[in-house]
Design an enzyme around this catalytic site. Structure first.
Site, PDB file in Angstrom:
ATOM      1  N   HIS A 382       0.835  -0.940   0.073  1.00  0.00           N
ATOM      2  CA  HIS A 382      -0.037   0.059  -0.050  1.00  0.00           C
ATOM      3  C   HIS A 382       0.868   1.154  -0.058  1.00  0.00           C
ATOM      4  O   HIS A 382       1.815   1.409   0.823  1.00  0.00           O
ATOM      5  CB  HIS A 382      -0.829  -0.072   1.444  1.00  0.00           C
ATOM      6  CG  HIS A 382      -1.902   1.350   1.355  1.00  0.00           C
ATOM      7  ND1 HIS A 382      -2.158   2.072   2.528  1.00  0.00           N
ATOM      8  CD2 HIS A 382      -2.723   1.877   0.301  1.00  0.00           C
ATOM      9  CE1 HIS A 382      -3.055   3.165   2.075  1.00  0.00           C
ATOM     10  NE2 HIS A 382      -3.295   2.855   1.016  1.00  0.00           N
ATOM     11  N   HIS A 383       0.686   2.213  -0.774  1.00  0.00           N
ATOM     12  CA  HIS A 383       1.442   3.317  -0.996  1.00  0.00           C
ATOM     13  C   HIS A 383       0.346   4.422  -1.043  1.00  0.00           C
ATOM     14  O   HIS A 383      -0.378   5.094  -1.843  1.00  0.00           O
ATOM     15  CB  HIS A 383       2.075   3.392  -2.378  1.00  0.00           C
ATOM     16  CG  HIS A 383       3.215   2.428  -2.470  1.00  0.00           C
ATOM     17  ND1 HIS A 383       4.040   2.309  -3.716  1.00  0.00           N
ATOM     18  CD2 HIS A 383       3.787   1.641  -1.502  1.00  0.00           C
ATOM     19  CE1 HIS A 383       4.851   1.397  -3.407  1.00  0.00           C
ATOM     20  NE2 HIS A 383       4.844   0.953  -2.364  1.00  0.00           N
ATOM     21  N   HIS A 452      -6.384   4.055  -5.901  1.00  0.00           N
ATOM     22  CA  HIS A 452      -7.327   4.795  -5.417  1.00  0.00           C
ATOM     23  C   HIS A 452      -7.414   6.313  -5.366  1.00  0.00           C
ATOM     24  O   HIS A 452      -6.108   6.823  -5.715  1.00  0.00           O
ATOM     25  CB  HIS A 452      -7.501   4.331  -3.716  1.00  0.00           C
ATOM     26  CG  HIS A 452      -8.236   3.173  -3.641  1.00  0.00           C
ATOM     27  ND1 HIS A 452      -9.404   2.985  -2.630  1.00  0.00           N
ATOM     28  CD2 HIS A 452      -8.242   1.871  -4.141  1.00  0.00           C
ATOM     29  CE1 HIS A 452      -9.517   1.700  -2.791  1.00  0.00           C
ATOM     30  NE2 HIS A 452      -9.147   1.281  -3.643  1.00  0.00           N
ATOM     31  N   GLU A 471     -10.403   3.049  -7.893  1.00  0.00           N
ATOM     32  CA  GLU A 471     -11.533   3.314  -6.938  1.00  0.00           C
ATOM     33  C   GLU A 471     -12.362   4.391  -8.041  1.00  0.00           C
ATOM     34  O   GLU A 471     -13.197   3.960  -8.671  1.00  0.00           O
ATOM     35  CB  GLU A 471     -11.150   4.083  -5.619  1.00  0.00           C
ATOM     36  CG  GLU A 471     -12.263   4.236  -4.907  1.00  0.00           C
ATOM     37  CD  GLU A 471     -11.722   4.725  -3.481  1.00  0.00           C
ATOM     38  OE1 GLU A 471     -12.167   4.347  -2.558  1.00  0.00           O
ATOM     39  OE2 GLU A 471     -10.849   5.706  -3.361  1.00  0.00           O
ATOM     40  N   GLU A 477     -16.507   2.014   2.064  1.00  0.00           N
ATOM     41  CA  GLU A 477     -15.791   2.531   3.247  1.00  0.00           C
ATOM     42  C   GLU A 477     -16.964   3.609   3.667  1.00  0.00           C
ATOM     43  O   GLU A 477     -16.844   4.008   5.075  1.00  0.00           O
ATOM     44  CB  GLU A 477     -14.333   3.320   2.945  1.00  0.00           C
ATOM     45  CG  GLU A 477     -14.495   4.316   1.759  1.00  0.00           C
ATOM     46  CD  GLU A 477     -13.318   4.574   1.447  1.00  0.00           C
ATOM     47  OE1 GLU A 477     -12.095   4.100   1.393  1.00  0.00           O
ATOM     48  OE2 GLU A 477     -13.177   5.833   0.457  1.00  0.00           O
TER      49      GLU A 477
HETATM   50  C1  NOJ Z   1      -9.062   5.858   0.966  1.00  0.00           C
HETATM   51  C2  NOJ Z   1      -9.188   4.614   0.477  1.00  0.00           C
HETATM   52  O1  NOJ Z   1     -10.062   4.629  -0.635  1.00  0.00           O
HETATM   53  C3  NOJ Z   1      -8.986   3.689   1.291  1.00  0.00           C
HETATM   54  O2  NOJ Z   1      -9.228   2.450   0.795  1.00  0.00           O
HETATM   55  C4  NOJ Z   1      -7.643   3.527   2.123  1.00  0.00           C
HETATM   56  O3  NOJ Z   1      -7.961   2.905   3.215  1.00  0.00           O
HETATM   57  C5  NOJ Z   1      -7.649   5.342   2.735  1.00  0.00           C
HETATM   58  N1  NOJ Z   1      -7.940   6.200   1.664  1.00  0.00           N
HETATM   59  C6  NOJ Z   1      -6.389   5.386   3.260  1.00  0.00           C
HETATM   60  O4  NOJ Z   1      -5.297   5.158   2.272  1.00  0.00           O
END
Ligand code: NOJ
Length: 671
Positions: A382-383, A452, A471, A477
């Site tokens: 994850h970046h 994302h 995304e 979320e």
């Molecule tokens: C928003 C992203 O859509 C989500 O998936 C991620 O957990 C958070 N940002 C933190 O990077």
């Protein structure tokens, strides 16, 4: 009285005839038709302006819609134009997708290229290329190298879409960040400036979708209404106000219009992919669709944290726990967020603190990567960049090299912050250039990307199939923390026919536990069964099972998530009413197996589905995950009824969906 009326009518008729005569005398028309002849596009010149109109089955689809550009430091390029040479060609080929909703795609079109030249000095030129498919058309402007035009600063692209009526529209406002919107449904005349895709329900019952294909080194297109039936292209600006800095030769992205008789025709059109370039990655064997779980939902539920502290989610131990669960359940990947330095404090305000090669001390990345490899599980990196592209670009090569060394083949990137580097919009040419750099660099390191907060997708995954999913959607979320309560059931009945038309969505559904103690005002507005159905309805080659592993253990419904593929041979949409319900069936790639997903809005619904898509003569076991009779997204979301039946292509399946619910079926070949 009657006589006076007759005279008025006669006078009006004469006036109309005169207007028509003038109109035709000043129009030169050139036409091209789709291979099946249903669409006919005519290029016209009216009072020095170049435009086109389109007929579908002889009836107007688009009225005369003009083209042009407003430039900085040079005269605008929109009137005083003349049509020059015209060249025509036809094309018909089949190509195979590396992954996708359909294995083999036919690219069949008739093309007309029209040269346009200024009649006065400086006599600049450009070509407009129109491609007519049976399911829509695309066009773009190409600027050849020429002494009259070197550097070009585009202040506005004046492309218009003029409809014969004030159609009903499904739209996402351009002003909402990251394209994370609930769709609006109004006539064109009541729209804001909108993102594309934009979906129109035409007065004659047909459907249109406007978008773009192959957004390369240009600005993202938005559409703004200029009157109740006309939309104009409105490019996303740089902070300077300029839309595009270019240098001849260059070309615009394709402007696309898909047309169909049903919402499903839009969702199964492959026009956008056909207008992207063929794959540039020679060996694609390392590009693999997958399902994944992750240290993720716990953070959105505020049970664990990205930052260091007593509730830090990304610990070695926790990661191993997720890896074990994935290995035991045939889930290919585990995403770990919050593993690296930069999350402590208000990270969105200090994105420069993010280090993409430095794990937190309680996350032994070497040990976790080794453990994942031993257990045959992919670790997903994850970046989160906080939209500081400069900070990311400075570390990107090293970060991808680390991933490669550790066998981390997938990376989820993130750009939380509305302005990149405090200045530029994600959809600006600046953002478009950055995202492309990331995709191409990742490809060099053999890394697949889940992006994302991207710019709206435009089909680049055909050329760069390591761009797996993105995304650009109001995803799961929001159901964890959104002050407005989350995504209403209607949302995922609209998405496949709006945002979904732009390509895969990383929506991350899969909730089995609907309680939300920390943010009780928000919730997943769904049923367990509907959560399953969404794996079929909303396409992504990477699909997350986002709930906590403990909520999946021992749950019958998890069998469906274990089995459902993320790569398909073919896709059909037998029934759909946008905003009400949608029913998708998909055949697993390289298999006789089929899957069905159906979702409804707040209304309970029943429907019958002919199973004529199954292979005739083959007996299937239909494994049916149905909402129980008393299921309801609000009061009883977990009530599920499972049953099995032997069926063939000659049968009909009765589907019953609870309010906010759905239906999911696996058709396995009977033994
Ligand atoms: C928003 C992203 O859509 C989500 O998936 C991620 O957990 C958070 N940002 C933190 O990077």
């Amino acid at each position: 009285m009657k006589r006076r009326l007759a005279i008025v009518i006669a006078l009006l008729a004469v006036a109309l005839a005169a207007v028509l005569a003038v109109a035709t005398s000043c129009c030169n028309s050139l036409a091209v038709a789709s291979p099946d002849g249903s669409l006919r596009l005519e290029v016209l010149k009216q009072q020095g302006r170049i435009g086109y109109r389109v007929l579908r089955n002889g009836r107007p689809l688009l009225d005369f819609s003009t083209l042009g550009f407003r430039l900085q430091g040079a005269p605008d390029l929109c009137d005083g134009l003349e049509i020059g040479a015209v060249t025509r060609s036809s094309h018909d080929e089949q190509w195979e997708t590396v992954w996708g909703e359909q294995r083999t795609i036919r690219n069949h079109y008739n093309e007309m290229k029209v040269s346009v030249c200024e009649t006065k000095t400086p006599g600049r030129r450009f070509d407009v290329v129109f491609r007519l498919f049976d399911d829509g058309y695309g066009f773009r402007c190409e600027f050849p190298e020429q002494p009259e035009m070197g550097e070009v600063v585009i202040m506005d692209e004046l492309t218009e879409f003029r409809f014969p009526r004030d159609h009903m529209a499904w739209w996402m406002p351009a002003r909402e960040p990251y394209y994370e919107s609930l769709a609006r449904h109004t006539p064109i005349s009541q729209m804001d400036t909108v993102n594309t895709p934009l979906t129109l329900e035409c007065a004659d019952g047909s459907y249109l979708a406007l978008h773009e294909a192959n957004l390369t080194d240009y600005a993202k297109m938005n559409l703004c209404p200029t009157d109740s039936t006309t939309l104009r292209c409105c490019l996303t600006p740089w902070s300077t106000g300029v839309k595009v800095y270019a240098q001849t030769p260059f070309r615009t992205p394709w402007r696309t219009v898909i047309v169909g008789d049903t919402p499903g025709d839009l969702a199964t059109s492959r026009l956008m992919l056909n207008l992207n370039e063929p794959c540039r990655i020679e060996d694609t064997s390392w590009i693999r669709p997958a399902k994944y779980i992750g240290i993720w939902w716990s953070m959105h539920l505020f049970q664990e944290t990205w930052a260091q502290g007593p509730h830090h989610g990304a610990t070695t131990e926790n990661a191993k726990r997720y890896i074990d669960f994935a290995a035991e359940n045939g889930i290919q990947g585990v995403l770990v967020e919050g593993w690296n330095v930069g999350w402590d404090g208000e990270w969105t305000k200090h994105p420069k603190r993010f280090r993409f090669t430095e794990p937190y001390p309680d996350f032994d990345i070497e040990a976790v990567a080794r453990y994942a490899a031993e257990r045959g599980v992919e670790l997903i990196g994850h970046h989160e960049t906080g939209a500081d592209t400069k900070n990311y670009e400075a570390q990107m090569e090293e970060a991808f090299a680390l991933c490669r060394r550790l066998g981390i083949n997938y990376v989820k990137t993130g750009y939380v912050n509305v302005l990149m580097d405090g200045k530029e919009l994600h959809g600006s040419q600046y953002g478009v250039r950055h995202y492309r750099r990331v995709i191409e660099t990742a490809a060099r390191y053999g890394i697949m990307i889940d992006n994302h907060e991207p710019v709206m997708p435009t089909g680049l995954e055909r050329t760069w199939p390591n761009l797996m999913t993105q995304e650009a959607v109001r995803g799961q979320e929001y159901n964890a923390w959104s002050p407005d309560g989350g995504n209403p059931p209607e949302h995922t009945t609209v998405l496949p026919f709006l945002r979904g038309l732009a390509g895969p969505m990383d929506y991350t559904f899969g909730t089995f536990d609907f309680s939300n103690p920390v943010s009780p005002f928000a919730r997943v507005q769904s049923t367990v069964v509907r959560e399953l159905a969404q794996y079929v309805v909303l396409y992504s080659p990477l699909q997350m099972a986002s709930d906590l592993p403990e909520n999946y253990r021992g749950h019958k419904a998890f069998d469906f998530i274990r089995e459902v593929p993320t790569d398909w041979e073919q896709t059909l949409v037998p029934q759909a009413v946008i905003g009400d319900y949608a029913l998708f069936v998909r055949q697993a790639r390289g298999s006789q197996e089929w899957y069905l997903g159906a979702v409804t809005d707040e209304q309970a619904r029943e429907t019958d589905l002919a199973l004529d898509f199954l292979t005739p003569g083959t007996r299937y076991t239909a494994q049916i995950y149905a909402d129980a009779p008393d299921a309801d997204w609000k009061s009883n979301p977990c009530a599920m009824h499972y049953e099995e039946h032997t069926v063939t292509a000659a049968d009909t399946l009765h589907i019953r969906m609870a309010p906010g619910g759905g239906c999911a079926v696996r058709f396995a070949v009977a033994k």
